[in-house]
Enzyme design. Sequence first.
Site, short mmCIF file in Angstrom:
data_model
loop_
_atom_site.label_atom_id
_atom_site.label_comp_id
_atom_site.label_asym_id
_atom_site.label_seq_id
_atom_site.Cartn_x
_atom_site.Cartn_y
_atom_site.Cartn_z
N CYS A 166 -10.63 -2.46 -5.35
CA CYS A 166 -11.09 -1.88 -4.08
C CYS A 166 -12.49 -2.39 -3.75
CB CYS A 166 -11.10 -0.37 -4.16
SG CYS A 166 -9.55 0.41 -4.64
N HIS A 177 -14.68 -3.66 -0.35
CA HIS A 177 -15.59 -2.64 0.18
C HIS A 177 -16.90 -2.66 -0.59
CE1 HIS A 177 -12.34 -1.10 2.61
NE2 HIS A 177 -11.56 -1.02 1.54
N CYS A 206 -3.70 0.02 1.19
CA CYS A 206 -4.62 -1.03 0.75
C CYS A 206 -4.10 -1.68 -0.54
CB CYS A 206 -6.01 -0.46 0.54
SG CYS A 206 -6.94 -0.20 2.06
N CYS A 237 1.62 30.63 8.63
CA CYS A 237 0.26 30.37 8.14
C CYS A 237 -0.76 31.20 8.92
CB CYS A 237 -0.09 28.90 8.28
SG CYS A 237 1.11 27.72 7.62
N ARG A 286 -0.94 22.25 -2.07
CA ARG A 286 -1.34 23.62 -1.67
C ARG A 286 -0.39 24.17 -0.61
NH1 ARG A 286 -2.13 28.08 -1.59
NH2 ARG A 286 -4.01 29.32 -1.88
N CYS A 293 1.89 27.61 -0.90
CA CYS A 293 2.01 28.66 0.11
C CYS A 293 3.47 28.89 0.47
CB CYS A 293 1.20 28.31 1.35
SG CYS A 293 -0.58 28.55 1.16
#
Length: 234
Positions: free
Chosen positions: A53, A57, A87, A150, A191, A195
Site C-alpha cells: 500500500c 500512498h 486496491c 433501528c 454490529r 442488532c
Amino acid sequence: MAEPPDPPISGLQWATPAIQEMQADDFANPGMFWLERGETAFATPAGQAGKSCANCHADGDLDGKAADFPKVEGGRVVNLAARINRCRTDQMAAEPLSLESDPLLSLTLYVRSLSAGDPISIAIDGDAEPFFRKGEALYHQRRGQMNLACTQCHDDRPGEWLRGEQLSQGQINGFPAYLLRWSGVGSAHRRFRFCDDQRIAEPLPLGSDAYLALELYVAWRGNGLPVEVPAVRR
C-alpha cells in the site's frame, strides 16, 4: 429529507468512565494491537505485483480520506474495507481479504487512523441519494420477531436502559471498533448483524448491498463527529 440527530453524540459519551479511559490510553487500548498489525501490513508487499500500500500512498497521501467513507463509486456503495480490497486486486494483483478477517480489520483500522479526529463528512446527494434512501428505509423498517426498527432505539430512546445496557444514538464514527463483548475488533456490519440477532431478525450478509446502504445512512447521521481510532465499545 431525513433529519440527523441534533446534535450527534458519539457512542463514547454513553460509555462507562472505565471504557472512556481505556480508549484514551494507547497502552491500555486493546484495539492498538490491530492498528499496529495494520500499519505493518500497509508497508508489506503482497500479491504478484510485489507492491505494498505504501508504494502508492506516500506519507500524508491518505490523511483525512477515510472521513468521507462510505461513498458511491462505480454505481454502488463502497466502504473503506471494500476500497482497500479493490486496491489489493487492481493495484497489487493480490487476493481480496476476507470480510471481518483480522487482516482486513487491521488494515482498515490503520487507514482510518490517518483520519483520526477529522469530522465525518458523508455525501448523500447525486448518485448517492437512491442508496441513502434505501438505507433510510431499512433503518426505519420494523424487522424480526420483536418487530423493532433501528429508529425506535437510536432516535426515540437514546439514554434509556434496555436489558442492562444504555441505548446510544447508534453512531458508527468509531467503527471498526474493539468491542469488549467480542474481545476483538468488529466492523459496523458485524454490529448491524448483532442488532438483528437482538431483535430476532434474520441477519443480512456482511458486505451486502442492504448493509452498505444502511452504513451510508447511519454514517451520515454522524456527520461532524470525529473519526475515533481505535474506538472501544462495550
